[in-house]
Scaffold this motif. Structure first.
Motif, mmCIF file in Angstrom:
data_model
loop_
_atom_site.group_PDB
_atom_site.id
_atom_site.type_symbol
_atom_site.label_atom_id
_atom_site.label_comp_id
_atom_site.label_asym_id
_atom_site.label_seq_id
_atom_site.Cartn_x
_atom_site.Cartn_y
_atom_site.Cartn_z
ATOM 1 N N THR A 1 42.100 74.598 -28.389
ATOM 2 C CA THR A 1 41.241 75.772 -28.179
ATOM 3 C C THR A 1 41.936 77.082 -28.534
ATOM 4 O OG1 THR A 1 41.904 75.955 -25.847
ATOM 5 C CG2 THR A 1 39.981 74.588 -26.356
ATOM 6 N N THR A 2 43.088 77.013 -29.183
ATOM 7 C CA THR A 2 43.843 78.242 -29.479
ATOM 8 C C THR A 2 43.381 78.909 -30.764
ATOM 9 O OG1 THR A 2 45.776 77.394 -28.306
ATOM 10 C CG2 THR A 2 46.152 79.192 -29.854
ATOM 11 N N PHE A 3 43.053 78.122 -31.787
ATOM 12 C CA PHE A 3 42.650 78.666 -33.091
ATOM 13 C C PHE A 3 41.242 78.186 -33.449
ATOM 14 C CE2 PHE A 3 47.256 78.352 -33.118
ATOM 15 C CZ PHE A 3 47.643 79.593 -33.596
ATOM 16 N N GLY A 4 40.488 79.059 -34.103
ATOM 17 C CA GLY A 4 39.153 78.699 -34.539
ATOM 18 C C GLY A 4 39.095 78.203 -35.964
ATOM 19 N N PHE A 5 40.152 78.465 -36.750
ATOM 20 C CA PHE A 5 40.184 78.104 -38.163
ATOM 21 C C PHE A 5 41.507 77.426 -38.484
ATOM 22 C CE2 PHE A 5 37.553 81.794 -37.584
ATOM 23 C CZ PHE A 5 36.449 81.610 -38.418
ATOM 24 N N TYR A 6 41.435 76.360 -39.292
ATOM 25 C CA TYR A 6 42.639 75.665 -39.727
ATOM 26 C C TYR A 6 42.600 75.473 -41.239
ATOM 27 C CZ TYR A 6 44.100 74.497 -34.980
ATOM 28 O OH TYR A 6 44.538 74.565 -33.676
ATOM 29 N N GLY A 7 43.741 75.746 -41.883
ATOM 30 C CA GLY A 7 43.888 75.481 -43.303
ATOM 31 C C GLY A 7 45.073 74.568 -43.533
ATOM 32 N N HIS A 8 44.850 73.468 -44.233
ATOM 33 C CA HIS A 8 45.913 72.506 -44.528
ATOM 34 C C HIS A 8 46.066 72.439 -46.044
ATOM 35 C CE1 HIS A 8 45.700 71.117 -40.320
ATOM 36 N NE2 HIS A 8 44.392 71.288 -40.463
ATOM 37 N N PHE A 9 47.137 73.068 -46.538
ATOM 38 C CA PHE A 9 47.366 73.174 -47.978
ATOM 39 C C PHE A 9 48.439 72.171 -48.397
ATOM 40 C CE2 PHE A 9 46.810 77.976 -46.994
ATOM 41 C CZ PHE A 9 45.457 77.780 -46.724
ATOM 42 N N SER A 10 48.059 71.137 -49.123
ATOM 43 C CA SER A 10 49.005 70.132 -49.623
ATOM 44 C C SER A 10 49.802 69.491 -48.505
ATOM 45 C CB SER A 10 49.967 70.764 -50.642
ATOM 46 O OG SER A 10 49.263 71.373 -51.691
ATOM 47 N N GLY A 11 49.221 69.402 -47.336
ATOM 48 C CA GLY A 11 49.859 68.763 -46.192
ATOM 49 C C GLY A 11 48.802 68.443 -45.161
ATOM 50 N N ASN A 12 48.533 67.177 -44.935
ATOM 51 C CA ASN A 12 47.409 66.769 -44.099
ATOM 52 C C ASN A 12 47.814 66.535 -42.650
ATOM 53 O OD1 ASN A 12 45.861 66.757 -46.431
ATOM 54 N ND2 ASN A 12 46.214 64.573 -46.799
ATOM 55 N N PRO A 13 46.927 66.854 -41.711
ATOM 56 C CA PRO A 13 47.193 66.513 -40.317
ATOM 57 C C PRO A 13 47.097 65.003 -40.117
ATOM 58 C CG PRO A 13 44.953 67.334 -40.560
ATOM 59 C CD PRO A 13 45.624 67.521 -41.892
ATOM 60 N N SER A 14 47.902 64.491 -39.215
ATOM 61 C CA SER A 14 47.870 63.062 -38.897
ATOM 62 C C SER A 14 47.248 62.912 -37.509
ATOM 63 C CB SER A 14 49.281 62.471 -38.917
ATOM 64 O OG SER A 14 49.262 61.106 -38.592
ATOM 65 N N LEU A 15 45.971 62.509 -37.478
ATOM 66 C CA LEU A 15 45.229 62.439 -36.224
ATOM 67 C C LEU A 15 44.591 61.069 -36.067
ATOM 68 C CD1 LEU A 15 43.429 65.912 -36.478
ATOM 69 C CD2 LEU A 15 45.419 65.374 -35.066
ATOM 70 N N ASP B 1 38.400 62.831 -31.030
ATOM 71 C CA ASP B 1 37.491 62.880 -29.885
ATOM 72 C C ASP B 1 37.980 63.864 -28.825
ATOM 73 O OD1 ASP B 1 35.857 60.993 -31.064
ATOM 74 O OD2 ASP B 1 36.751 59.293 -29.988
ATOM 75 N N THR B 2 39.294 63.893 -28.600
ATOM 76 C CA THR B 2 39.861 64.808 -27.611
ATOM 77 C C THR B 2 39.668 66.257 -28.041
ATOM 78 O OG1 THR B 2 41.510 63.154 -26.947
ATOM 79 C CG2 THR B 2 41.965 65.446 -26.386
ATOM 80 N N VAL B 3 39.893 66.533 -29.312
ATOM 81 C CA VAL B 3 39.687 67.894 -29.829
ATOM 82 C C VAL B 3 38.226 68.297 -29.672
ATOM 83 C CG1 VAL B 3 39.684 69.315 -31.910
ATOM 84 C CG2 VAL B 3 41.632 67.835 -31.420
ATOM 85 N N ALA C 1 31.825 64.437 -38.644
ATOM 86 C CA ALA C 1 31.158 63.452 -37.804
ATOM 87 C C ALA C 1 31.067 63.907 -36.351
ATOM 88 C CB ALA C 1 31.888 62.110 -37.879
ATOM 89 N N ARG C 2 31.905 64.846 -35.958
ATOM 90 C CA ARG C 2 31.906 65.366 -34.591
ATOM 91 C C ARG C 2 31.271 66.749 -34.520
ATOM 92 N NH1 ARG C 2 35.546 61.738 -35.655
ATOM 93 N NH2 ARG C 2 36.199 60.255 -34.025
ATOM 94 N N GLY C 3 30.556 67.125 -35.582
ATOM 95 C CA GLY C 3 29.765 68.348 -35.559
ATOM 96 C C GLY C 3 30.487 69.605 -35.988
ATOM 97 N N PHE C 4 31.685 69.478 -36.574
ATOM 98 C CA PHE C 4 32.435 70.656 -36.995
ATOM 99 C C PHE C 4 32.363 70.822 -38.510
ATOM 100 C CE2 PHE C 4 34.808 69.223 -33.123
ATOM 101 C CZ PHE C 4 34.357 70.254 -32.303
ATOM 102 N N ALA C 5 32.476 72.059 -38.950
ATOM 103 C CA ALA C 5 32.455 72.341 -40.389
ATOM 104 C C ALA C 5 33.819 72.043 -40.987
ATOM 105 C CB ALA C 5 32.096 73.801 -40.633
ATOM 106 N N ALA C 6 33.808 71.409 -42.146
ATOM 107 C CA ALA C 6 35.057 71.108 -42.852
ATOM 108 C C ALA C 6 34.782 71.118 -44.346
ATOM 109 C CB ALA C 6 35.613 69.760 -42.419
ATOM 110 N N GLU C 7 35.715 71.671 -45.103
ATOM 111 C CA GLU C 7 35.569 71.766 -46.553
ATOM 112 C C GLU C 7 36.881 71.369 -47.213
ATOM 113 O OE1 GLU C 7 32.839 72.331 -48.128
ATOM 114 O OE2 GLU C 7 31.576 72.978 -46.453
ATOM 115 N N THR C 8 36.786 70.903 -48.463
ATOM 116 C CA THR C 8 37.971 70.575 -49.253
ATOM 117 C C THR C 8 37.881 71.271 -50.603
ATOM 118 O OG1 THR C 8 36.974 68.591 -50.211
ATOM 119 C CG2 THR C 8 38.181 68.322 -48.141
ATOM 120 N N ALA C 9 39.033 71.458 -51.234
ATOM 121 C CA ALA C 9 39.067 72.094 -52.554
ATOM 122 C C ALA C 9 40.345 71.690 -53.264
ATOM 123 C CB ALA C 9 38.991 73.617 -52.436
ATOM 124 N N GLN C 10 40.298 71.760 -54.590
ATOM 125 C CA GLN C 10 41.460 71.444 -55.412
ATOM 126 C C GLN C 10 41.628 72.539 -56.454
ATOM 127 O OE1 GLN C 10 41.438 67.705 -57.801
ATOM 128 N NE2 GLN C 10 43.164 67.117 -56.504
#
Length: 627
Positions: free
Chosen positions: A345-359, A365-367, A401-410
């Motif tokens: 709940t600390t940040f409203g926006f996340y950007g992952h550039f050439s490095g993916n989160p491991s979840l 579900d917890t997020v 799938a959990r109702g959040f906006a997500a986009e990708t780009a190259q």
């Protein structure tokens, strides 16, 4: 229902900026003194060059009389989109090839009698990474990698920077776009990555000492403040916290990724509200220069528990999650997964550039449970030469799938700071806070009659934060005739052949297309009673610059019991301009200025709008002479 904090697509027309030749440290040589040797400009000097394949040549000059060898180095070899693996030298540039890291470019520099080392190269548009390698026995340097001493980019003081200690520094040279490059990607890079032409519109970068969560002192935070930053502004500034990759430090996003220039340009163009940026070095675990000196959990805790309170105490920045963004490149992007998992709940926006989160599934579900009805936006991307977006798209789908906006780009690039800069441009411009609160259109409702070429002007009111462009694009919906259009400044033209019963005139924010408003135009057929339109000008001709006075009289052919006087409007077209004038008791007087018109004869068209009682007649044509 989720409260949307950021989800937008930018409609834009990328236009090349008029940019003068730019240099790191100096732009152009000064005139040589009489009878003296020609002046030499240290640093990277960019000049237009017709013979260059890119239209520009960059000359790098470094002065060191004690050096025995100097090489220009950098991320300056080229990769071809068609092959993806073949490396080319700068002189081999052609459309479809991009400067990219992964293989260090090396080119020997030539020394003159005064100890100046130089070399010239053709380079394509954008902010491009380079450095020098120096052999200087007086300093004990053997293949020492250094920043350009003529660079104007701010640095942390002394030798504390991790990149300095790791012999891995990067600088940047800024090359404009030439039309012969014929590449919209490079045109856009020049638009955003080069310094803003007006120095007053440039933000500032400073490096602030602090002590990490582990008690390590001597570390620095990079802080970018937008032009005109006001510590007392009523509304706190939105803030982006940016994390580097492995073996990087707090300078990465400031220099090779060109974030200050990118935000300066976006802010000047009104595409984003003024934003503060904070960068941090994450190699603070012990004294090692290896992988172990970057611990992702320590970095995440340090960011949230140490850096955020420090920045929020000393700068006028948002303390709300909707006003905070986190983004990282490579290892920093991966660290973002730890941040979102441990501090959802600390940040409203996340950007992952050439490095993916491991979840894990449980992590997602917890997020989602923690964020609840608030929104969360996640952006993932990489360079074309790094591989496909399959992994990024899979992660984005887990958030969707959990109702959040997500986009990708190259973007065209490899695993380097130039790719990070291009991805940051998309992330900030297209997906971060737009600063547009609402759009409204005036008048909101209009009733018109069909059967004539009708013109009506609409205006848009856009509520924005300070520094954000209020520009809108106009569109008309529901029309059946191709001649029913709306101009770029909100003038609706309804064709006489229009058969729709209603139209929507829509104003959409250029900066944030999710913000739009519309006016409803109702079209009804006029009654059966006809009218006669009479028009007379005085005088019949005027000298250029004079004004015709047009008298219009609209009378019913047969009086109607319910409307003994004709109402409605007339549209008067003269000299390429159309004015809509309301009738008063069936009459109107219209001034027709001739300023800007050449001598000649011009037609006057008068059309009656009609009303629910009276049917319109054909336009009256009259010719006026300008002497």
């Amino acid at each position: 229902m989720r409260r949307v904090i950021g989800r937008r697509r930018l409609w834009r027309t990328v236009s090349a900026l008029a940019l003068m030749s730019l240099a790191v440290g100096a732009v152009a040589p000064t005139p040589a003194a009489a009878a003296a040797a020609p002046a030499i400009v240290e640093g990277a000097t960019v000049r237009a060059d017709r013979q260059s394949p890119t239209g520009y040549t960059v000359t790098f000059v470094y002065r060191n009389p004690d050096a025995t060898q100097v090489r220009l180095a950098g991320d300056l070899t080229l990769l071809d989109l068609d092959t993806g693996t073949t490396r080319y030298q700068p002189e081999e540039w052609q459309p479809g090839r991009y400067h990219a890291g992964g293989t260090e470019f090396l080119r020997d520099m030539t020394r003159d009698a005064r100890g100046y080392w130089s070399v010239s190269l053709p380079l394509h548009a954008g902010g491009l990474s380079y450095w020098y390698r120096v052999w200087d026995p007086t300093r004990g340097w053997a293949n020492k990698r250094i920043w350009d001493p003529a660079s104007s980019n701010p640095r942390p003081p002394g030798e504390s920077s991790f990149r300095v200690r790791n012999n891995d520094v990067l600088d940047a040279v800024y090359v404009p776009y030439a039309e012969k490059q014929n590449d919209p990607v490079l045109r856009e890079r020049a638009t955003y990555e080069l310094p803003v032409a007006d120095p007053a519109r440039r933000g500032t970068v400073q490096y602030v000492p602090y002590t990490t969560i582990l008690g390590d002192s001597g570390h620095y935070l990079g802080v970018y403040l937008p032009a005109g930053y006001d510590p007392d502004r009523a509304e706190p500034y939105k803030v982006a916290y940016l994390a580097h990759g492995i073996f990087g430090d707090e300078t990465d996003f400031m220099v090779p990724a060109n974030v200050p220039n990118i935000l300066d340009n976006m802010t000047a163009r009104g595409e984003i509200e003024p934003t503060v940026v904070v960068t941090m070095g994450n190699h603070f675990t012990g004294t090692s220069l290896g992988f172990a000196s970057y611990n992702q959990t320590n970095a995440a805790n340090n960011l949230v528990q140490t850096i955020l309170p420090l920045i929020e105490e000393n700068y006028n920045v948002s303390t709300e999650r909707s006003g905070r963004a986190y983004a990282g490149f490579s290892y920093g992007g991966m660290t973002g997964g730890v941040v979102i998992r441990n501090y959802p709940t600390t940040f409203g926006f996340y950007g992952h550039f050439s490095g993916n989160p491991s979840l894990t599934t449980q992590d997602y579900d917890t997020v989602a449970a923690a964020v609840g009805d608030d929104d969360l936006f996640v952006f993932l991307g990489n360079g074309v030469f790094e591989g496909s977006l399959n992994a990024q798209n899979a992660i984005a789908n887990n958030f969707r799938a959990r109702g959040f906006a997500a986009e990708t780009a190259q973007v065209p690039g490899a695993h380097d700071g130039m790719t990070a800069g291009q991805l940051f441009t998309i992330f900030a411009r297209d997906h971060l806070w737009s600063g547009v609160d609402a759009v409204s259109v005036t008048p909101a409702k209009v009733n018109l009659t069909t059967g004539w070429n009708w013109v009506r002007r609409f205006s848009a009111q856009v509520s924005t934060n300070e520094g954000v462009s209020p520009a809108v694009t106009w569109s008309v919906e529901g029309a059946t005739s191709p001649d029913t259009t709306v101009s770029e400044d909100g003038v609706l033209s309804v064709a006489a052949t229009e058969t729709a019963s209603s139209l929507s005139v829509v104003a959409t924010s250029v900066v944030d297309p999710t913000k739009a408003s519309s006016a409803r135009v109702t079209l009804t057929r006029p009654g059966p009673a006809g009218v006669v339109v009479k028009a007379q000008t005085a005088p019949a001709s005027v000298v250029r610059g004079g004004t015709f006075e047009l008298h219009v009289d609209v009378r019913a052919q047969h009086q109607h019991k319910k409307a003994p006087t004709v109402t409605g409007e007339i549209a008067v077209t003269f000299g390429g301009a159309t004015r809509v004038v309301p009738l008063t008791r069936g009459a109107a007087v219209v001034d027709l200025p001739t300023s800007g018109l050449a001598a000649g004869t011009y037609p006057v068209h008068v059309a009656y709008s009609g009303d629910p009682t009276y049917a319109p007649t054909a336009a009256l044509h009259q010719r006026l002479r300008v002497r």
